[in-house]
Design a protein around this motif. Structure first.
Motif: not given
Length: 235
Positions: A40-41, A43-48, A50, A55, A140
């Motif tokens: 999940w690391v 996708p989470l960095t991509s979400l918050i 960006y 990244e 994402l």
């Protein structure tokens, strides 16, 4: 023009951006798995977060247990250029406060390049924010797909972490090939050399700070050179 038409235009504007950032998102997800990070690391960095290339650096820093101070300083130094994007980006078209907040957050390089040169008469807030949201989804979605691909592959991805180095190498070669950017490339080389010669384990951070200082000096010199003939002319 109707809101639906503006949504469609925003989607069309996002297609060229998606062609570039979706594959990079896949590479980001695959890199996270190669570095033995939780799925999940990425996708989470991509979400918050960006922030594109930042990244890739973050994943490597997470894997090496870098300090929060080092991470914060590096992210600030690399992404500081975004502060100046707002001066020529049509943020004034986005009236809704929540949408404007997101528009500032989603102001990545590719979005800026797409809209900074357009006539604002052709744009609306709906079109701009739609394009930014869809572009964010490309990034994402790419990172999620990269995690799935890397997790499903039966072979080890050892060496894939070189993607970060390769990304910056390509960016450097592109900048170095332009004569306008040659001075900046030389200054970057000086900064990296100076940072590596400094004692301690903060060579990357020191190199970025030295490079920022050199660029500031160059900007002042160029400004004064451009103003020189006008100031020195006859009265």
């Amino acid at each position: 023009m109707t809101e639906t038409a503006q949504f469609k235009l925003g989607f069309q504007d996002s297609l060229s951006v998606g062609l570039g950032i979706f594959p990079l998102g896949i590479a980001l997800g695959m890199l996270a798995i190669e570095l033995d990070l939780q799925w999940w690391v990425a996708p989470l960095t991509s979400l918050i977060v960006y922030a594109g290339s930042v990244e890739f650096m973050l994943l490597s820093l997470f894997a090496s247990d870098a300090s929060l101070l080092t991470i914060a300083a590096l992210v600030f130094a690399i992404n500081f250029r975004h502060v100046f994007y707002a001066f020529s980006f049509p943020l004034h078209l986005v009236k809704n406060p929540v949408a404007r907040f997101y528009s500032v957050f989603g102001l990545i390089d590719e979005v800026y390049a797409t809209y900074s040169g357009k006539d604002t008469a052709e744009l609306t807030g709906t079109r701009v924010v739609t394009m930014q949201v869809i572009s964010h989804l490309y990034w994402l979605g790419g990172s999620l797909l990269g995690v799935v691909i890397a997790s499903a592959l039966p072979v080890d991805l050892h060496g894939f972490e070189f993607a970060l180095c390769a990304l910056f190498t390509v960016m450097f070669i592109d900048a170095f090939s332009s004569r306008r950017q040659l001075p900046s490339s030389v200054l970057a080389g000086i900064a990296v050399t100076a940072g590596m010669l400094m004692p301690g384990d903060f060579d990357l951070l020191l190199s970025l700070l030295i490079f920022a200082a050199l660029l500031a000096v160059r900007a002042v010199f160029n400004y004064r050179s451009a103003k020189g003939p006008a100031l020195g002319g006859e009265v």
